[in-house]
Design a protein around this motif. Structure first.
Motif, short mmCIF file in Angstrom:
data_model
loop_
_atom_site.label_atom_id
_atom_site.label_comp_id
_atom_site.label_asym_id
_atom_site.label_seq_id
_atom_site.Cartn_x
_atom_site.Cartn_y
_atom_site.Cartn_z
N ALA A 1 0.83 -1.20 0.00
CA ALA A 1 0.00 0.00 0.00
C ALA A 1 0.87 1.26 0.00
CB ALA A 1 -0.93 0.00 1.22
N THR A 2 1.97 1.22 0.73
CA THR A 2 2.87 2.38 0.76
C THR A 2 3.50 2.62 -0.60
OG1 THR A 2 3.37 1.93 3.09
CG2 THR A 2 4.88 3.37 1.90
N LEU A 3 3.98 1.54 -1.24
CA LEU A 3 4.60 1.68 -2.56
C LEU A 3 3.58 2.16 -3.59
CD1 LEU A 3 6.79 -1.56 -2.63
CD2 LEU A 3 7.59 0.79 -2.38
N SER A 4 2.37 1.62 -3.53
CA SER A 4 1.33 2.07 -4.47
C SER A 4 0.93 3.51 -4.20
CB SER A 4 0.11 1.15 -4.38
OG SER A 4 0.45 -0.17 -4.75
N PHE A 5 0.91 3.91 -2.93
CA PHE A 5 0.60 5.30 -2.58
C PHE A 5 1.66 6.24 -3.17
CE2 PHE A 5 1.04 8.99 0.21
CZ PHE A 5 -0.27 9.47 0.22
N LEU A 6 2.91 5.79 -3.19
CA LEU A 6 4.00 6.60 -3.75
C LEU A 6 4.06 6.52 -5.27
CD1 LEU A 6 6.81 5.75 -1.15
CD2 LEU A 6 5.44 7.83 -1.28
N GLY A 7 3.23 5.64 -5.86
CA GLY A 7 3.19 5.55 -7.31
C GLY A 7 4.18 4.59 -7.92
N VAL A 8 4.82 3.73 -7.11
CA VAL A 8 5.82 2.79 -7.63
C VAL A 8 5.44 1.34 -7.33
CG1 VAL A 8 7.72 4.42 -7.54
CG2 VAL A 8 7.20 3.04 -5.53
N GLY A 9 4.17 1.11 -7.00
CA GLY A 9 3.73 -0.24 -6.66
C GLY A 9 3.10 -0.94 -7.85
N VAL A 10 1.86 -1.38 -7.67
CA VAL A 10 1.17 -2.09 -8.73
C VAL A 10 0.79 -1.12 -9.84
CG1 VAL A 10 0.27 -3.83 -7.15
CG2 VAL A 10 -1.06 -1.77 -7.57
N PRO A 11 0.51 -1.62 -11.05
CA PRO A 11 0.06 -0.72 -12.13
C PRO A 11 -1.24 -0.02 -11.75
CG PRO A 11 0.70 -2.87 -12.98
CD PRO A 11 0.70 -3.00 -11.49
N PRO A 12 -1.49 1.14 -12.31
CA PRO A 12 -2.72 1.89 -11.97
C PRO A 12 -3.99 1.12 -12.25
CG PRO A 12 -1.15 3.29 -13.15
CD PRO A 12 -0.61 1.89 -13.21
N THR A 13 -3.96 0.18 -13.18
CA THR A 13 -5.16 -0.58 -13.52
C THR A 13 -5.44 -1.72 -12.53
OG1 THR A 13 -3.81 -1.95 -15.00
CG2 THR A 13 -4.99 -0.09 -15.97
N SER B 1 -5.78 -1.48 -5.67
CA SER B 1 -4.86 -1.40 -4.53
C SER B 1 -5.37 -0.34 -3.57
CB SER B 1 -3.45 -1.05 -5.00
OG SER B 1 -2.62 -0.73 -3.91
N LEU B 2 -5.29 -0.64 -2.29
CA LEU B 2 -5.70 0.33 -1.27
C LEU B 2 -4.81 1.57 -1.32
CD1 LEU B 2 -6.42 -2.06 1.73
CD2 LEU B 2 -8.09 -0.81 0.37
N GLY B 3 -3.52 1.36 -1.54
CA GLY B 3 -2.59 2.50 -1.61
C GLY B 3 -2.92 3.42 -2.77
N THR B 4 -3.26 2.83 -3.92
CA THR B 4 -3.63 3.64 -5.08
C THR B 4 -4.92 4.42 -4.83
OG1 THR B 4 -2.57 2.05 -6.57
CG2 THR B 4 -4.13 3.59 -7.55
N MET B 5 -5.91 3.77 -4.20
CA MET B 5 -7.18 4.45 -3.91
C MET B 5 -6.98 5.60 -2.93
SD MET B 5 -10.13 1.48 -3.79
CE MET B 5 -9.24 0.29 -2.80
N ILE B 6 -6.10 5.41 -1.95
CA ILE B 6 -5.83 6.49 -0.99
C ILE B 6 -5.13 7.65 -1.69
CG2 ILE B 6 -4.53 7.10 1.09
CD1 ILE B 6 -4.97 4.21 2.04
N ARG B 7 -4.18 7.31 -2.58
CA ARG B 7 -3.45 8.37 -3.30
C ARG B 7 -4.39 9.16 -4.21
NH1 ARG B 7 -1.12 7.95 -8.28
NH2 ARG B 7 -1.19 5.67 -8.17
#
Length: 209
Positions: A146-158, A161-167
């Motif tokens: 979730a932290t990596l996805s929040f920073l934009g370097v985790g899973v793809p945007p498609t 991910s909870l991190g992407t939704m929070i971001r």
């Protein structure tokens, strides 16, 4: 998909950590020194920084057209490598206790190969603490992802991910649509807390046995 790659990251950490800890604890000598010093160095660095470094290095090495396709595997590698020292240290400590017991000495006397002793006799007797740590490690993997996805370097945007939704929700936080960030954040906290509580219950049960 999200649950699958988090479990795969934990399994990768367990495989690397238990394997290295088993070798270090049973064989000892220079191998023990090298593995434990590597673990000590990595434990001195926050796991999220290790994950970010691995993600960045792999992103540089991979061609742009492969980065999107390999993003999940890079994330598994980043989370797995950042977390193996904990398993290695716990496994080594347990092996140091087990290798001095009579059943190991008896197997050595009759000429059983050391690899067979480690895998057939020692490993099953040390898996209790490892399984408890793996349960807690799943919560850490969820938070790291979730932290990596929040920073934009985790899973793809498609990929959900909870991190992407929070971001994404942060862009609408001050426009009155606070729930876009609030509910994924609350779910992440509850999910990590629930898994940690499960790990504590398993630890208590294992200690009682």
């Amino acid at each position: 998909l999200g649950d699958v790659y988090k479990r795969q990251a934990v399994l990768f950490s367990v495989f690397v950590g238990v394997g290295s800890g088993l070798l270090a604890g049973y064989l000892g000598g220079w191998l023990d020194t090298v593995i434990m010093r590597l673990a000590d160095v990595q434990l001195a660095i926050p796991a999220i920084l290790i994950a970010l470094m691995i993600n960045g290095v792999v992103a540089i090495l991979l061609p742009p057209q492969l980065q999107h396709e390999m993003a999940i595997y890079v994330l598994i590698l980043a989370i797995g490598v950042s977390d193996w020292p904990r398993y290695a240290r716990v496994t080594r400590g347990s092996v140091l206790v087990e290798r001095n017991k009579e059943y190991v000495a008896a197997a050595q006397v009759i000429g059983v190969h050391p690899l067979f002793i480690m895998l057939r006799h020692v490993l099953p007797n040390i898996m209790g603490p490892v399984l408890v740590m793996a349960t807690i490690g799943l919560a850490l993997a969820i938070i790291t992802e979730a932290t990596l996805s929040f920073l934009g370097v985790g899973v793809p945007p498609t990929t959900p991910s909870l991190g992407t939704m929070i971001r994404v929700g942060n862009n609408y936080l001050f426009s009155g649509e606070w729930w876009i960030t609030f509910f994924p954040a609350i779910f992440l906290i509850v999910l990590a807390l629930s898994i940690n509580l499960l790990g504590c219950l398993l630890y208590t049960s294992d200690a009682a046995d």
